[in-house]
Design a protein around this motif. Structure first.
Motif, short mmCIF file in Angstrom:
data_model
loop_
_atom_site.label_atom_id
_atom_site.label_comp_id
_atom_site.label_asym_id
_atom_site.label_seq_id
_atom_site.Cartn_x
_atom_site.Cartn_y
_atom_site.Cartn_z
N ILE A 49 0.84 -1.20 0.00
CA ILE A 49 0.00 0.00 0.00
C ILE A 49 0.87 1.25 0.00
O ILE A 49 0.57 2.24 -0.68
CB ILE A 49 -0.97 -0.01 1.20
CG1 ILE A 49 -2.06 -1.05 0.98
CG2 ILE A 49 -1.58 1.37 1.42
CD1 ILE A 49 -3.06 -1.17 2.10
N LEU A 50 1.98 1.20 0.74
CA LEU A 50 2.91 2.34 0.76
C LEU A 50 3.47 2.61 -0.65
O LEU A 50 3.51 3.76 -1.10
CB LEU A 50 4.06 2.06 1.73
CG LEU A 50 5.17 3.11 1.80
CD1 LEU A 50 4.61 4.46 2.26
CD2 LEU A 50 6.29 2.64 2.72
N VAL A 51 3.88 1.54 -1.34
CA VAL A 51 4.41 1.68 -2.70
C VAL A 51 3.36 2.27 -3.63
O VAL A 51 3.63 3.20 -4.40
CB VAL A 51 4.90 0.32 -3.23
CG1 VAL A 51 5.19 0.39 -4.73
CG2 VAL A 51 6.14 -0.13 -2.48
N ILE A 52 2.14 1.74 -3.56
CA ILE A 52 1.06 2.23 -4.43
C ILE A 52 0.77 3.70 -4.15
O ILE A 52 0.63 4.51 -5.08
CB ILE A 52 -0.22 1.37 -4.23
CG1 ILE A 52 0.02 -0.07 -4.70
CG2 ILE A 52 -1.40 1.98 -4.98
CD1 ILE A 52 -1.06 -1.04 -4.28
N TYR A 53 0.70 4.06 -2.87
CA TYR A 53 0.38 5.45 -2.51
C TYR A 53 1.48 6.42 -2.95
O TYR A 53 1.18 7.49 -3.50
CB TYR A 53 0.17 5.57 -0.99
CG TYR A 53 -0.14 6.98 -0.55
CD1 TYR A 53 -1.42 7.51 -0.70
CD2 TYR A 53 0.86 7.80 -0.01
CE1 TYR A 53 -1.70 8.81 -0.32
CE2 TYR A 53 0.58 9.10 0.37
CZ TYR A 53 -0.71 9.60 0.21
OH TYR A 53 -0.99 10.89 0.58
N VAL A 54 2.73 6.05 -2.71
CA VAL A 54 3.84 6.94 -3.07
C VAL A 54 3.86 7.18 -4.58
O VAL A 54 4.01 8.33 -5.03
CB VAL A 54 5.19 6.35 -2.59
CG1 VAL A 54 6.37 7.10 -3.21
CG2 VAL A 54 5.29 6.40 -1.08
N ILE A 55 3.72 6.13 -5.37
CA ILE A 55 3.76 6.28 -6.83
C ILE A 55 2.54 7.06 -7.33
O ILE A 55 2.65 7.94 -8.19
CB ILE A 55 3.85 4.91 -7.51
CG1 ILE A 55 5.19 4.24 -7.17
CG2 ILE A 55 3.71 5.05 -9.03
CD1 ILE A 55 5.35 2.84 -7.71
N ALA A 56 1.37 6.74 -6.77
CA ALA A 56 0.14 7.42 -7.22
C ALA A 56 0.15 8.90 -6.87
O ALA A 56 -0.39 9.73 -7.64
CB ALA A 56 -1.08 6.75 -6.60
N SER A 57 0.76 9.27 -5.74
CA SER A 57 0.73 10.66 -5.29
C SER A 57 1.92 11.49 -5.76
O SER A 57 1.96 12.69 -5.54
CB SER A 57 0.67 10.71 -3.76
OG SER A 57 1.82 10.08 -3.19
N THR A 58 2.89 10.86 -6.42
CA THR A 58 4.08 11.57 -6.91
C THR A 58 4.03 11.62 -8.42
O THR A 58 4.23 10.61 -9.10
CB THR A 58 5.38 10.87 -6.44
OG1 THR A 58 5.32 10.68 -5.03
CG2 THR A 58 6.60 11.71 -6.79
N ARG A 59 3.78 12.79 -8.97
CA ARG A 59 3.55 12.94 -10.40
C ARG A 59 4.75 12.50 -11.25
O ARG A 59 4.60 11.92 -12.32
CB ARG A 59 3.18 14.39 -10.72
CG ARG A 59 2.67 14.58 -12.14
CD ARG A 59 2.10 15.97 -12.35
NE ARG A 59 1.55 16.11 -13.69
CZ ARG A 59 0.37 15.68 -14.08
NH1 ARG A 59 -0.41 15.03 -13.22
NH2 ARG A 59 -0.05 15.85 -15.31
N ARG A 60 5.97 12.78 -10.76
CA ARG A 60 7.16 12.45 -11.56
C ARG A 60 7.39 10.94 -11.65
O ARG A 60 8.24 10.49 -12.43
CB ARG A 60 8.40 13.14 -10.99
CG ARG A 60 8.77 12.74 -9.58
CD ARG A 60 9.89 13.59 -9.04
NE ARG A 60 10.17 13.32 -7.64
CZ ARG A 60 10.91 12.32 -7.21
NH1 ARG A 60 11.48 11.51 -8.09
NH2 ARG A 60 11.12 12.12 -5.92
#
Length: 320
Positions: A49-60
Motif C-alpha cells: 500500500i505504501l508503494v502504491i500510494y507513493v507512486i500514485a501521489s508523486t507525479r514524476r
C-alpha cells in the motif's frame, strides 16, 4: 451432507455443499506457522500500500517503469489477501469448511493473481530489456500508453484463461470425499476428488501452467540473455556494472518466485513424488513470501520511491 444434483448433457452432475480444507491438520507447531503468516500478511499490506500510494501521489513517478511496479504491488496485495486471511480463519475459528461456490471463487482469484505475478515479473524484465538494449529508443518504445496496453492485455488474458479453467470444474461430480489436502481450494487437489472423468481438467491444468508460468519465465530468461550480450559488448566497466546493478533486485524477485513454484509443480504435478505435507507447506511459502518480499527487495530500494516514502513520513510526523 446434502449433495446438489444437476443434469448436463443427459448426465447427472453432483456438487457438494462445499469442501473441507485439511492441509495443515497433521503439521506440528502449526500455531507458530500461522503467527508467521499473520506477520507476512501485515508486512505485505503495509509495504505494498505504501508503494502504491507513493507512486500514485508523486507525479514524476507516473512513468512506464513505475506503472509496472504499481501493477506488481496491486497483484501482491490481492494474492496474499485471497489466501492468508482464510488460512488464519481456519486456525483461529477451527472452521475449515468452504462452500462450493466460494471455493471456486477463491480458486479463480488465487490463480488469476498467481499467474499475473508471473506476467508482472516478465513485464519488469521487458522494461529492463528496452532500457539496456535500446537506450536511445527507450522513451519512444516504452511509453506510458504502451505499458498500459501491455498490463491491460496481461490482466485480460489471465482472467479469461483462468475463468475457463475454473468454469470447467463445474462439470465434475463429487460423490465421495470432499476433503481437500491443501491450504486453500487448490485446482489439482480438488479435481482429483471427482468421481467422473477429469481428463479435461488435467489437460487444462497442464496447458495453462505452461502458458501462465513457463512462457513468462522463458521470456524473462531470454530477456536476460539479450541483456547480458548487450552488457558485455559495452567498452566501459563502469557502464557494465551500472547496467547489471539495475537488474540485480529484479533477478532476486524472479528467483524467489519462479524457482520454488517450478520445482513444486514440475516434481509434484507431473512426477507425483512430492510428499503431500511438504507440498502444502512449500507451496504456501512459495505463494505467500514473494508478495511480502517484493516491495522490500525491489520497490522500496528504488531511489525515487525511497525518497517519496521518506517525504511522506516526514510530512506525517510534522502533522502529528
Amino acid at each position: 451432507m446434502i449433495f446438489q444434483r444437476t443434469v448436463l448433457n443427459g448426465s447427472a452432475i453432483i456438487h457438494p455443499p462445499g469442501f473441507y480444507i485439511i492441509g495443515f491438520e497433521t503439521f506440528p507447531f502449526i500455531s507458530v506457522y500461522f503467527i508467521f503468516l499473520a506477520f507476512v500478511y501485515g508486512v505485505t499490506v503495509l509495504f505494498n500500500i505504501l508503494v502504491i500510494y507513493v507512486i500514485a501521489s508523486t507525479r514524476r513517478l507516473h512513468t512506464p517503469k513505475f506503472l509496472a511496479v504499481v501493477n506488481l504491488a496491486v497483484i501482491d496485495l490481492f494474492l496474499n489477501t485471497c489466501t492468508i486471511p482464510s488460512m488464519i480463519k481456519i486456525f483461529l475459528i477451527q472452521d475449515n469448511f468452504i462452500p462450493f461456490n466460494l471455493c471456486l471463487l477463491q480458486m479463480y482469484v488465487y490463480y488469476v493473481f498467481a499467474s499475473l505475478e508471473s506476467f508482472a515479473l516478465a513485464i519488469l524484465a521487458y522494461d529492463r530489456l528496452i532500457a539496456i538494449c535500446f537506450p536511445l529508443r527507450h522513451n519512444s518504445i516504452n511509453t506510458v500508453r504502451s505499458m498500459c496496453c501491455i498490463v491491460s492485455v496481461s490482466w485480460i488474458v489471465n482472467m479469461g484463461i483462468t475463468a475457463f479453467a475454473t468454469g470447467i470444474m463445474t462439470r465434475l461430480s463429487f460423490c465421495r470425499s470432499v476433503r481437500v489436502f491443501s491450504y486453500f481450494c487448490d485446482y489439482a487437489p480438488v479435481f482429483r476428488l471427482a468421481c467422473n472423468d477429469n481428463t479435461m481438467q488435467w489437460f487444462a491444468a497442464t496447458i495453462f501452467s505452461i502458458l501462465l508460468l513457463f512462457v513468462p519465465f522463458t521470456f524473462v530468461f531470454l530477456s536476460y540473455v539479450s541483456i547480458l550480450v548487450t552488457v558485455f559488448r559495452m567498452k566501459s566497466v563502469d557502464s557494465r556494472v551500472k547496467a547489471l546493478a539495475t537488474c540485480a533486485e529484479h533477478l532476486i524477485l524472479v528467483a524467489i518466485f519462479y524457482i520454488p513454484l517450478i520445482v513444486i509443480f514440475t516434481v509434484g504435478f507431473f512426477l507425483g513424488v512430492v510428499n503431500p505435507d511438504q507440498r502444502v507447506l512449500s507451496l504456501s511459502l512459495a505463494s505467500c513470501i514473494p508478495p511480502c518480499i517484493n516491495p522490500i527487495v525491489y520497490s522500496l530500494k528504488t531511489k525515487d520511491i525511497k525518497t517519496g516514502a521518506l517525504a511522506l513520513f516526514r510530512k506525517t510526523k510534522v502533522i502529528a
